[in-house]
Scaffold this active site. Structure first.
Site, PDB file in Angstrom:
ATOM      1  N   HIS A 164       0.782  -1.234   0.000  1.00  0.00           N
ATOM      2  CA  HIS A 164       0.000   0.000   0.000  1.00  0.00           C
ATOM      3  C   HIS A 164       0.816   1.288   0.000  1.00  0.00           C
ATOM      4  O   HIS A 164       0.315   2.343  -0.421  1.00  0.00           O
ATOM      5  CB  HIS A 164      -0.932   0.006   1.222  1.00  0.00           C
ATOM      6  CG  HIS A 164      -2.184   0.790   1.024  1.00  0.00           C
ATOM      7  ND1 HIS A 164      -2.249   1.921   0.248  1.00  0.00           N
ATOM      8  CD2 HIS A 164      -3.447   0.607   1.490  1.00  0.00           C
ATOM      9  CE1 HIS A 164      -3.478   2.408   0.257  1.00  0.00           C
ATOM     10  NE2 HIS A 164      -4.231   1.627   0.993  1.00  0.00           N
TER      11      HIS A 164
ATOM     12  N   TYR B 276     -14.786   5.892   8.403  1.00  0.00           N
ATOM     13  CA  TYR B 276     -13.746   6.345   7.470  1.00  0.00           C
ATOM     14  C   TYR B 276     -14.167   5.947   6.061  1.00  0.00           C
ATOM     15  O   TYR B 276     -14.403   4.776   5.790  1.00  0.00           O
ATOM     16  CB  TYR B 276     -12.422   5.674   7.836  1.00  0.00           C
ATOM     17  CG  TYR B 276     -11.207   6.052   7.009  1.00  0.00           C
ATOM     18  CD1 TYR B 276     -10.164   6.759   7.580  1.00  0.00           C
ATOM     19  CD2 TYR B 276     -11.081   5.665   5.674  1.00  0.00           C
ATOM     20  CE1 TYR B 276      -9.024   7.078   6.847  1.00  0.00           C
ATOM     21  CE2 TYR B 276      -9.962   5.990   4.928  1.00  0.00           C
ATOM     22  CZ  TYR B 276      -8.932   6.693   5.521  1.00  0.00           C
ATOM     23  OH  TYR B 276      -7.808   7.027   4.782  1.00  0.00           O
TER      24      TYR B 276
ATOM     25  N   THR C 236      -4.812  10.664  -0.522  1.00  0.00           N
ATOM     26  CA  THR C 236      -6.172  10.436  -0.026  1.00  0.00           C
ATOM     27  C   THR C 236      -6.555  11.444   1.051  1.00  0.00           C
ATOM     28  O   THR C 236      -5.714  12.117   1.631  1.00  0.00           O
ATOM     29  CB  THR C 236      -6.312   9.021   0.575  1.00  0.00           C
ATOM     30  OG1 THR C 236      -5.393   8.886   1.662  1.00  0.00           O
ATOM     31  CG2 THR C 236      -6.052   7.955  -0.476  1.00  0.00           C
TER      32      THR C 236
END
Length: 770
Positions: free
Chosen positions: A473, A589, A602
């Site tokens: 990630h 979230y 993000t």
């Protein structure tokens, strides 16, 4: 051992008559072709660098400007207002040029300067235009005359045929919101989660921070925003991803699935051959910047493309305090794992990329190899699945020299990693629930030692020809991997195809050297570290409760008929489902993106709002009318859409507070407010996977499952969803078995019921033509 002879360019033998030198023409040919390939690649990068560097102008426009300047000079017109004459006088002092040469050089210099000035002006104008984000707040389908004029100007200054990185220098910087605005938005977001006493206490902490410490921290953050390209991204990458010392498997890595129903071939080697070739075609386009930048608003507004830079030839390197990302410019091999062995596979032969059938041949050679793993080799990748510090120490102690270093280098510098799994996975019609759940868990963690979790992505091909990805990630977010994955699946199915017997099209080539087994010497001490890491990873993997399911009661078609954002609809359904599942509201979230700004990644949309909670309570009240429920739903959906737009345009809450917290740590000052905010658990973490490339109207059989991730909180849920076509949505729900309050299958049923219940408010059906 034919491949060993081809690995050297010449051999020699000492004889009584002297030295017998034998040249290998094949090896010399391969060296020559490899060199040609490398220089061709360097030239393309150089050319693309120039094209991107002068964008939104083009290199040919320099000639137009210079010719125009020279033409006016010969027509006895001075377009420079005396500048050319000054250049002429300066050149005259050198005494080494004739008058005619001086005139030509002066014209060239002025023309080049004018051209550069025009480029800078166009680029700055485009940046100013892209700094306007009012368009995102306009009602869908209703553009004002001012917005239309703005769109026309953006297109005018955007040039023709932009390349992947063409817009990078024209994108605006991420703005730093005012501290008071962020604090007020934060207080609004937590109001429905706190009782009056808790809220008064938090309000006191927040206001104290906004008036005292906040402005001081903000000054440093403003300074960073002026100096750095993006005030969030580098700290986000370092502190959220690379400094985490726990396992990245399950906790950070995520996965992408194959087609849901479609199975192009059942031959494992053939599927690997086509997909690997498709990935390499994508990499070729990426190297040449031929991938088109993502544009919003009718192909007008560009998104940042920076995250593509480290997609290939990259690996996460463990460190005791912090990991790093190692990226090499090029890699000509991949590493393949099968039944405990690691194989290095070259991707080029005769100076060209291997064809799909040739890659299939290489994969089949690996599948047919019945050799045993070396001591400690089979479970080696468990080091990448466990805690980071033991892996960092083991890497330094046992993999920093000799054959272990060479083999580890081959893995870490590979274009990407491939696992040829020895089990079958994928959707099975006779058992859809268990088959999809097992498929998801296999992609997320496998056996904990058969994926190299540090590589940017691991391609996993199962024994029955089904496949998927496991992605690290830190280097990029899911939409970038999704773009790769959709392109690869479309290329494989629509362009490459398979023969009638399931093999890749084309012919085999026996001249290609067989894959090379990587050599390891794993001492007992290292094997003990591997086993400890594996135990940690297995405990984590066994605790994951996963439920992946296909929802086909309706899709975005019916939701749009309800005049609602599909994402907003799903988010409110998740709020209703979560309340029914847990009996309370939780901090939620939802991942949004800030790629309208340079190097943006993000931002968080806090989907649990005062409006959504009112709607959910009303839905659970049998005395409330449908009319009132519908009214509150529309208010909650509008609020969610507004929050999403704020997050996209740099006015979110969490990244700003995160960066203020980092500054406070650098200054060694304590903030009770920031400490409490950053420690709040996200008990419902959600993310939408965008459908970007595959056109399901043209190819409905190419329905995919999207992807998912592990639970973020020990006592919460992780939910990923992909809104596929007009009639379907795929959900991926994760939680922890060790938590008695959560159950992924129960939550999945609540999601489906919530979706149907909300749609019931609209009195619509799939056949509705409203």
């Amino acid at each position: 051992m034919a491949e060993a002879h081809q690995a050297v360019a010449f051999q020699f033998t000492v004889t009584p008559d002297g030295i017998d030198l034998r040249m290998s023409h094949e090896a010399l040919k391969q060296i020559y072709l490899s060199g040609v390939h490398s220089w061709k690649k360097k030239f393309i990068r150089f050319k693309n660098g120039i094209i991107t560097g002068v964008y939104p102008a083009s290199p040919s426009s320099w000639l137009i400007v210079v010719v125009g300047v020279m033409s006016t000079m010969y027509a006895k017109i001075d377009p420079s207002l005396g500048i050319i004459a000054k250049i002429n006088r300066t050149l005259d002092t050198t005494g080494c040029m004739s008058n005619q040469t001086q005139n030509i050089v002066s014209g060239l210099l002025f023309g080049t300067g004018l051209w550069v000035a025009l480029i800078v002006t166009m680029r700055y104008s485009l940046k100013m235009l892209l700094s306007y984000h009012g368009w995102i707040f306009t009602e869908h389908g209703k553009l004002s005359a001012g917005t239309r004029v703005w769109m026309a100007l953006v297109k005018l200054f955007s040039g023709r045929k932009p390349m992947l990185y063409s817009f990078q220098t024209s994108l605006p910087r991420l703005p730093v919101p005012a501290v008071k605005d962020t604090v007020n938005r934060y207080l609004e977001s937590v109001r429905p989660l706190m009782d009056d006493e808790e809220f008064r206490r938090m309000e006191g902490l927040a206001k104290d921070f906004a008036f005292n410490l906040g402005p001081r921290l903000q000054w440093y953050l403003k300074l960073k925003s002026w100096w750095a390209t993006n005030y969030v991204s580098d700290w986000w990458e370092e502190y959220v991803y690379l400094r985490g010392r726990g396992p990245i498997m399950v906790n950070s890595n995520y996965y992408a699935m194959d087609f849901l129903y479609l199975s192009p071939t059942t031959l494992q080697a053939a599927r690997a051959g086509n997909v690997i070739h498709a990935i390499l075609l994508y990499r070729k386009k990426l190297d040449r910047q031929e991938i088109k930048p993502i544009l919003l608003m009718g192909s007008t507004v560009p998104l940042c493309s920076a995250q593509w830079e480290r997609m290939f030839n990259t690996s996460r390197i463990p460190g005791e305090e912090s990991d790093t990302l190692q990226h090499v410019k090029d890699s000509k091999h991949i590493v393949v794992y099968h039944k405990g062995r690691y194989f290095k596979v070259w991707l080029y032969h005769d100076g060209r990329l291997l064809k799909p059938r040739e890659i299939e041949q290489q994969m089949q050679r690996i599948l047919d190899d019945d050799s045993e793993p070396q001591t400690g080799e089979k479970k080696l990748a468990a080091l990448t699945a466990g805690d980071r510090v033991p892996w960092a120490k083991a890497r330094q102690a046992y993999f920093s020299h000799g054959k272990n270093k060479q083999s580890l280098d081959a893995v870490e510098k590979a274009a990407f990693f491939v696992t040829l799994d020895d089990i079958e996975q994928g959707y099975r019609k006779e058992d859809p629930v268990r088959s999809l759940d097992a498929y998801a868990k296999s992609l997320l963690h496998g056996r904990c030692y058969d994926r190299w979790f540090d590589k940017t992505f691991t391609l996993i091909v199962f024994e029955n020809g089904r496949m998927g990805l496991n992605a690290e990630h830190s280097w990029a977010d899911a939409p970038i991997v999704g773009h790769l994955w959709e392109n690869v699946m479309a290329t494989e199915y629509l362009e490459l195809g398979y023969s009638e017997d399931g093999h890749c099209k084309g012919d085999t080539n026996q001249n290609i050297p067989i894959p090379t087994k990587l050599q390891w010497e794993i001492p007992e001490e290292c094997q003990e570290v591997i086993e400890r890491s594996l135990s940690t990873a297995i405990a984590l993997a066994d605790d994951v409760d996963f439920h992946s399911f296909f929802f086909d009661a309706f899709g975005k078609g019916l939701i749009k008929k309800a005049k609602t954002s599909p994402d907003g609809f799903v988010q409110l359904a998740l709020q209703l489902a979560h309340y029914r599942d847990m009996g309370k509201f939780s901090l939620t979230y939802e991942a949004s993106m800030t790629r309208l700004f340079r190097e943006g990644r993000t931002e968080t949309v806090r989907s649990c709002t005062v409006e959504s909670c009112k709607f959910v309570r009303t839905m659970e009240d049998p005395t409330e009318s449908n009319e009132n429920k519908l009214k509150l739903f529309q208010l909650a959906a509008a609020k969610h859409q507004h929050l999403y737009r704020l997050a996209m345009t740099g006015a979110g809450i969490d990244r700003h507070l995160f960066c203020l917290y980092v500054v406070s740590k650098y200054l060694a000052v304590d903030s009770p407010f920031l400490k409490e905010v950053l420690s709040e658990p996200w008990r419902l973490s959600t993310s939408q996977t965008p459908q970007q490339h595959i056109d399901l109207k043209k190819n409905p059989e190419m329905l995919s499952c999207g992807g998912g991730f592990g639970p973020v909180a020990d006592d919460g849920y992780g939910v990923s969803y992909i809104i596929l076509d007009e009639n379907s949505i795929h959900f991926h729900v994760s939680s922890k078995i060790s938590c008695s309050d959560t159950d992924s299958h129960r939550f999945g049923k609540n999601i489906q019921k919530a979706m149907v219940d909300i749609m019931g408010l609209f009195n619509l059906s799939k056949n509705c033509t409203k």
